[in-house]
Design an enzyme around this catalytic site. Sequence first.
Site, mmCIF file in Angstrom:
data_model
loop_
_atom_site.group_PDB
_atom_site.id
_atom_site.type_symbol
_atom_site.label_atom_id
_atom_site.label_comp_id
_atom_site.label_asym_id
_atom_site.label_seq_id
_atom_site.Cartn_x
_atom_site.Cartn_y
_atom_site.Cartn_z
ATOM 1 N N THR A 10 50.280 40.178 38.592
ATOM 2 C CA THR A 10 51.039 39.228 37.968
ATOM 3 C C THR A 10 52.510 39.305 37.693
ATOM 4 O OG1 THR A 10 51.353 37.577 36.158
ATOM 5 C CG2 THR A 10 50.285 39.961 35.809
ATOM 6 N N ASP A 11 53.332 38.341 37.745
ATOM 7 C CA ASP A 11 54.811 38.952 37.359
ATOM 8 C C ASP A 11 54.951 39.083 35.790
ATOM 9 O OD1 ASP A 11 54.479 36.013 36.451
ATOM 10 O OD2 ASP A 11 55.812 35.175 37.400
ATOM 11 N N GLU A 12 54.033 38.765 35.162
ATOM 12 C CA GLU A 12 54.052 38.957 33.479
ATOM 13 C C GLU A 12 54.006 40.435 32.971
ATOM 14 O OE1 GLU A 12 51.496 36.523 31.078
ATOM 15 O OE2 GLU A 12 51.107 35.125 32.740
ATOM 16 N N ALA B 215 49.715 43.680 29.666
ATOM 17 C CA ALA B 215 49.664 45.262 29.249
ATOM 18 C C ALA B 215 48.574 45.671 30.057
ATOM 19 C CB ALA B 215 49.661 45.377 27.977
ATOM 20 N N TYR C 272 47.133 40.952 27.725
ATOM 21 C CA TYR C 272 46.702 40.658 29.198
ATOM 22 C C TYR C 272 47.651 41.328 30.129
ATOM 23 C CZ TYR C 272 47.095 38.422 33.649
ATOM 24 O OH TYR C 272 47.429 37.928 35.096
ATOM 25 N N LYS D 38 47.204 44.214 32.927
ATOM 26 C CA LYS D 38 47.716 44.217 34.492
ATOM 27 C C LYS D 38 48.798 45.483 34.692
ATOM 28 C CE LYS D 38 46.358 42.062 37.147
ATOM 29 N NZ LYS D 38 45.074 41.973 37.925
ATOM 30 N N ASP E 64 31.480 39.217 42.730
ATOM 31 C CA ASP E 64 32.018 38.831 41.333
ATOM 32 C C ASP E 64 30.864 39.087 40.517
ATOM 33 O OD1 ASP E 64 32.577 36.671 39.636
ATOM 34 O OD2 ASP E 64 34.267 36.195 40.986
ATOM 35 N N THR F 117 31.338 35.743 35.478
ATOM 36 C CA THR F 117 31.676 35.567 34.073
ATOM 37 C C THR F 117 32.249 33.982 33.791
ATOM 38 O OG1 THR F 117 34.031 36.344 34.328
ATOM 39 C CG2 THR F 117 32.262 38.040 33.573
#
Length: 346
Positions: free
Chosen positions: A130-132, A157, A155, A159, A31, A34
């Site tokens: 993601t489902d987005e 786009a 975001y 992903k 990680d 951030t």
Amino acid sequence: MKILVTGGAGFIGSAVVRQAVNAGHEVVNLDALTYAACLDNVESVSSNPLYTFEHADIRDRAALDRIFFEHNPDKVMHLAAESHVDRSIDSPGAFIQTNVLGTYNLLEAARAHWIAKGSQETFRFHHISTDEVYGSLGETGQFTEDTPYDPRSPYSASKASSDHLVRAWHETYGLPVVLTNCSNNYGPFHFPEKLVPVIILNALAGKPLPIYGNGANIRDWLYVEDHADALLTVLEAGEVGRAYNIGGENERTNLQLVQTLCGILDELRPAETPYADLITYVADRPGHDARYAIDPTRISTELGWRPSVTVEEGLRRTVEWYLKNEDWWRALQSREGVGERLGTKA
């Protein structure tokens, strides 16, 4: 398994790390720490000999090569990502750098490691998305794994781009990959800029409870511990090259979700007036998708996974967790952007 988890100090990543270590798997948590990461999220397993932390950035290819060489993982779970839609509206460049270029670096480092180990069939690169990426639904229908991509925000786009890269590395180079696309997560350790923790913490502080537009936007809500369980199931049993949609089977409008949270808070931490009186409608997010809904048939029929809690049960557990862990969220409220309305520059 020996699993390299990227983004393991984040919200979903830390749930995966905790579950994997508690299940007896060796975990390397990579990680960059951030703004949304917090090592307190994995404190419960940090002293376990199965757990190792590597402070590194997926945009740093040399660091990735070193980590693969030193730790020799046989599985990769890629969760490191910029994930807040509002922040992507204000600062899209960070999303391209991390979600697209970072994923490219990780794929190349994983491919080099896989080849060096003789292209082992047991190796897996699990990309969590993601489902987005599917865009916005109307009043009916659900996203399936065959739904065409139609991202609407920087975001989603970014992903979608990373999903395409992962599939291309499988088809072109043979890298053994699996992909998952999840619905909206909620639960313990959720960074306090997303809807559920914003509502809980604003209510406790007596501040307005902001709802974008008229609150009619619909999401399918997935308890984060259920999601982590699904991800480990796909990692172990998913078919190479295949994608699996993970949903909570809990569609709610944003207004319904907030009203449910208010009712739980009225019961567990009553105030002088109902918390719902604090609901305030604010200007909508630019490009706000109307509805998301997941069809989980594939993961249910092929792998036998189903969510274990309803949204009402999960939200109650979440509220109880925030009430008991004030020290955790208090320490994060001074971080950049927390408590501010973001995503308005468009």
